[in-house]
Design a protein around this motif. Structure first.
Motif, PDB file in Angstrom:
ATOM      1  N   LEU A   1      -8.854  15.144-103.348  1.00 32.83           N
ATOM      2  CA  LEU A   1      -8.063  16.216-102.746  1.00 32.83           C
ATOM      3  C   LEU A   1      -6.774  16.479-103.510  1.00 32.83           C
ATOM      4  O   LEU A   1      -6.114  17.492-103.289  1.00 32.83           O
ATOM      5  CB  LEU A   1      -7.743  15.884-101.286  1.00 32.83           C
ATOM      6  N   ASP A   2      -6.417  15.562-104.396  1.00 32.52           N
ATOM      7  CA  ASP A   2      -5.213  15.727-105.219  1.00 32.52           C
ATOM      8  C   ASP A   2      -5.534  16.266-106.613  1.00 32.52           C
ATOM      9  O   ASP A   2      -4.654  16.321-107.473  1.00 32.52           O
ATOM     10  CB  ASP A   2      -4.463  14.404-105.351  1.00 32.52           C
ATOM     11  N   LYS A   3      -6.767  16.637-106.837  1.00 37.15           N
ATOM     12  CA  LYS A   3      -7.138  17.196-108.132  1.00 37.15           C
ATOM     13  C   LYS A   3      -6.839  18.696-108.165  1.00 37.15           C
ATOM     14  O   LYS A   3      -6.846  19.368-107.128  1.00 37.15           O
ATOM     15  CB  LYS A   3      -8.633  16.975-108.402  1.00 37.15           C
TER      16      LYS A   3
ATOM     17  N   HIS B   1      10.291  27.973-102.523  1.00 33.52           N
ATOM     18  CA  HIS B   1      11.161  26.806-102.467  1.00 33.52           C
ATOM     19  C   HIS B   1      12.388  27.035-101.589  1.00 33.52           C
ATOM     20  O   HIS B   1      13.251  26.167-101.512  1.00 33.52           O
ATOM     21  CB  HIS B   1      11.577  26.423-103.884  1.00 33.52           C
ATOM     22  N   GLU B   2      12.444  28.172-100.914  1.00 31.85           N
ATOM     23  CA  GLU B   2      13.578  28.407 -99.992  1.00 31.85           C
ATOM     24  C   GLU B   2      13.437  27.546 -98.749  1.00 31.85           C
ATOM     25  O   GLU B   2      14.399  26.968 -98.268  1.00 31.85           O
ATOM     26  CB  GLU B   2      13.619  29.890 -99.603  1.00 31.85           C
ATOM     27  N   SER B   3      12.204  27.472 -98.215  1.00 33.15           N
ATOM     28  CA  SER B   3      11.968  26.678 -97.017  1.00 33.15           C
ATOM     29  C   SER B   3      10.545  26.216 -96.975  1.00 33.15           C
ATOM     30  O   SER B   3       9.613  27.027 -96.873  1.00 33.15           O
ATOM     31  CB  SER B   3      12.302  27.490 -95.761  1.00 33.15           C
ATOM     32  N   ALA B   4      10.329  24.917 -97.072  1.00 31.29           N
ATOM     33  CA  ALA B   4       8.978  24.374 -97.039  1.00 31.29           C
ATOM     34  C   ALA B   4       8.318  24.600 -95.692  1.00 31.29           C
ATOM     35  O   ALA B   4       7.105  24.562 -95.561  1.00 31.29           O
ATOM     36  CB  ALA B   4       9.010  22.877 -97.357  1.00 31.29           C
ATOM     37  N   ASP B   5       9.129  24.843 -94.639  1.00 27.51           N
ATOM     38  CA  ASP B   5       8.583  25.049 -93.305  1.00 27.51           C
ATOM     39  C   ASP B   5       7.812  26.351 -93.184  1.00 27.51           C
ATOM     40  O   ASP B   5       7.045  26.543 -92.235  1.00 27.51           O
ATOM     41  CB  ASP B   5       9.715  25.046 -92.256  1.00 27.51           C
ATOM     42  N   ASP B   6       8.039  27.251 -94.128  1.00 26.76           N
ATOM     43  CA  ASP B   6       7.336  28.537 -94.077  1.00 26.76           C
ATOM     44  C   ASP B   6       5.872  28.402 -94.419  1.00 26.76           C
ATOM     45  O   ASP B   6       5.095  29.316 -94.203  1.00 26.76           O
ATOM     46  CB  ASP B   6       7.998  29.537 -95.050  1.00 26.76           C
ATOM     47  N   PHE B   7       5.463  27.290 -94.982  1.00 27.83           N
ATOM     48  CA  PHE B   7       4.078  27.135 -95.446  1.00 27.83           C
ATOM     49  C   PHE B   7       3.370  26.070 -94.621  1.00 27.83           C
ATOM     50  O   PHE B   7       3.523  24.919 -94.799  1.00 27.83           O
ATOM     51  CB  PHE B   7       4.072  26.783 -96.935  1.00 27.83           C
TER      52      PHE B   7
ATOM     53  N   TYR C   1       0.778  21.764-105.234  1.00 22.05           N
ATOM     54  CA  TYR C   1       0.509  21.655-103.803  1.00 22.05           C
ATOM     55  C   TYR C   1      -1.003  21.749-103.650  1.00 22.05           C
ATOM     56  O   TYR C   1      -1.577  22.831-103.721  1.00 22.05           O
ATOM     57  CB  TYR C   1       1.219  22.761-103.030  1.00 22.05           C
ATOM     58  N   THR C   2      -1.638  20.598-103.475  1.00 21.47           N
ATOM     59  CA  THR C   2      -3.096  20.508-103.562  1.00 21.47           C
ATOM     60  C   THR C   2      -3.752  20.590-102.191  1.00 21.47           C
ATOM     61  O   THR C   2      -3.099  20.814-101.171  1.00 21.47           O
ATOM     62  CB  THR C   2      -3.497  19.194-104.248  1.00 21.47           C
ATOM     63  N   HIS C   3      -5.073  20.362-102.183  1.00 22.11           N
ATOM     64  CA  HIS C   3      -5.832  20.412-100.936  1.00 22.11           C
ATOM     65  C   HIS C   3      -5.496  19.255 -99.989  1.00 22.11           C
ATOM     66  O   HIS C   3      -5.945  19.232 -98.845  1.00 22.11           O
ATOM     67  CB  HIS C   3      -7.334  20.402-101.228  1.00 22.11           C
ATOM     68  N   SER C   4      -4.722  18.290-100.461  1.00 24.52           N
ATOM     69  CA  SER C   4      -4.280  17.201 -99.589  1.00 24.52           C
ATOM     70  C   SER C   4      -3.056  17.617 -98.771  1.00 24.52           C
ATOM     71  O   SER C   4      -2.557  16.839 -97.954  1.00 24.52           O
ATOM     72  CB  SER C   4      -3.946  15.956-100.415  1.00 24.52           C
ATOM     73  N   TYR C   5      -2.541  18.841 -99.014  1.00 26.01           N
ATOM     74  CA  TYR C   5      -1.388  19.398 -98.310  1.00 26.01           C
ATOM     75  C   TYR C   5      -0.138  18.536 -98.503  1.00 26.01           C
ATOM     76  O   TYR C   5       0.626  18.289 -97.577  1.00 26.01           O
ATOM     77  CB  TYR C   5      -1.683  19.568 -96.810  1.00 26.01           C
ATOM     78  N   ARG C   6       0.038  18.095 -99.725  1.00 19.60           N
ATOM     79  CA  ARG C   6       1.263  17.367-100.026  1.00 19.60           C
ATOM     80  C   ARG C   6       1.770  17.783-101.396  1.00 19.60           C
ATOM     81  O   ARG C   6       1.019  18.270-102.242  1.00 19.60           O
ATOM     82  CB  ARG C   6       1.044  15.862 -99.957  1.00 19.60           C
TER      83      ARG C   6
ATOM     84  N   ALA D   1      -1.391  31.160 -98.415  1.00 22.07           N
ATOM     85  CA  ALA D   1      -0.160  30.489 -98.007  1.00 22.07           C
ATOM     86  C   ALA D   1       0.045  29.234 -98.857  1.00 22.07           C
ATOM     87  O   ALA D   1      -0.043  28.102 -98.379  1.00 22.07           O
ATOM     88  CB  ALA D   1      -0.211  30.143 -96.527  1.00 22.07           C
ATOM     89  N   LYS D   2       0.274  29.447-100.143  1.00 24.65           N
ATOM     90  CA  LYS D   2       0.525  28.362-101.104  1.00 24.65           C
ATOM     91  C   LYS D   2      -0.728  27.531-101.357  1.00 24.65           C
ATOM     92  O   LYS D   2      -0.645  26.348-101.662  1.00 24.65           O
ATOM     93  CB  LYS D   2       1.673  27.479-100.608  1.00 24.65           C
ATOM     94  N   ASN D   3      -1.896  28.135-101.244  1.00 25.29           N
ATOM     95  CA  ASN D   3      -3.159  27.425-101.413  1.00 25.29           C
ATOM     96  C   ASN D   3      -3.373  27.041-102.875  1.00 25.29           C
ATOM     97  O   ASN D   3      -3.382  27.896-103.752  1.00 25.29           O
ATOM     98  CB  ASN D   3      -4.322  28.288-100.932  1.00 25.29           C
ATOM     99  N   MET D   4      -3.559  25.736-103.128  1.00 19.69           N
ATOM    100  CA  MET D   4      -3.749  25.206-104.477  1.00 19.69           C
ATOM    101  C   MET D   4      -2.721  25.816-105.435  1.00 19.69           C
ATOM    102  O   MET D   4      -3.028  26.350-106.487  1.00 19.69           O
ATOM    103  CB  MET D   4      -5.171  25.456-104.977  1.00 19.69           C
TER     104      MET D   4
END
Length: 252
Positions: A102-104, A246-252, A62-67, A219-222
């Protein structure tokens, strides 16, 4: 006659000098062989074998591109030096295959750190964000050579046969090794892991090395993960805070 004697004397001296050099070389060779025999020869069953230099893993990032990025990735295993009681390794991930900066993998996440492997334990100390410089490598090697005990005191034990006590430091970080069959699980996290708080999970398995790894902060940064079977590991409950990822991606 005098010239002949001088020539004979010169030849005699040259013979003695050559013989002395040969004897000295034999002595040095024997000393080197003895020194080699005194080096660490065993291999911790939870670490990689001495012949493994690269292992391919399934990866999730989960990179700086937020994907979310799912990509297989290689881990490089480098033996920096072998000592009498153990061997020092570095572990390094390859960079992601992407042209988007941003995907590095950033924040030094590629560099898992220095691992000092002995018969009974695996010790860990972090690398710099820039990686493994020659100067830093020499500093750590020199520290082990001059005072191994002091070096180990500064490290974290990330794998050992009987596990370690769950200890919380003054900053609220938990760091301990748990036993689970053929697995040894190292957990490092803060009770309040949001913001800039780091978290790390290393799962070692006997005869396989690392089978699952997580590292990130906030909050799941890099956030990076890799493992032998990502789907299976992500369904395993490794406790707080790892079970949240991995319970809920909405939490991040």
């Amino acid at each position: 006659m005098k010239d002949i004697r001088m020539k004979m004397s010169g030849k005699h001296n040259m013979f003695l000098f050559t013989a002395l050099v040969v004897v000295l070389m034999i002595y040095i060779n024997r000393q080197n062989n003895n020194a080699t025999k005194q080096e660490y020869e065993s291999q911790n069953p939870y670490f990689y074998t001495t012949t493994e230099q690269k292992v391919e893993y399934e990866g999730y990032f989960y990179t700086h591109s937020y994907r979310d990025i799912w990509q297989n990735i290689d881990l490089y295993i480098t033996n920096l030096q072998t000592f009498e009681n153990g061997a020092l390794y570095t572990l390094e991930l390859e960079q992601l295959e992407s042209t988007d900066p941003l995907d590095k993998i950033a924040l030094g996440r590629r560099y898992l750190g220095y691992f000092y492997v002995t018969d009974n334990a695996i010790y860990y100390t972090s690398a710099t964000m820039e990686g493994y410089s020659d100067a830093e490598n020499r500093r750590i090697l020199r520290q082990i050579q001059t005072d191994e005990a002091a070096f180990l005191e500064e490290c974290d034990i990330v794998c050992c046969e009987n596990g370690t006590v769950d200890v919380t430091d003054v900053n609220g970080y938990y760091a301990f090794v748990e036993t689970d069959g053929d697995r040894r699980i190292f957990r490092f996290y803060n009770e309040y892991f949001y913001g800039s708080k780091d978290y790390m999970l290393i799962v070692w398995e006997k005869g396989k090395g690392i089978v699952y790894y997580i590292h990130g902060n906030g909050a799941k940064n890099m956030h990076i993960e890799f493992g032998a079977d990502i789907d299976k590991e992500q369904q395993t409950d490794y406790g707080y805070p790892y079970k949240l990822f991995h319970e809920s991606a909405d939490d991040f």
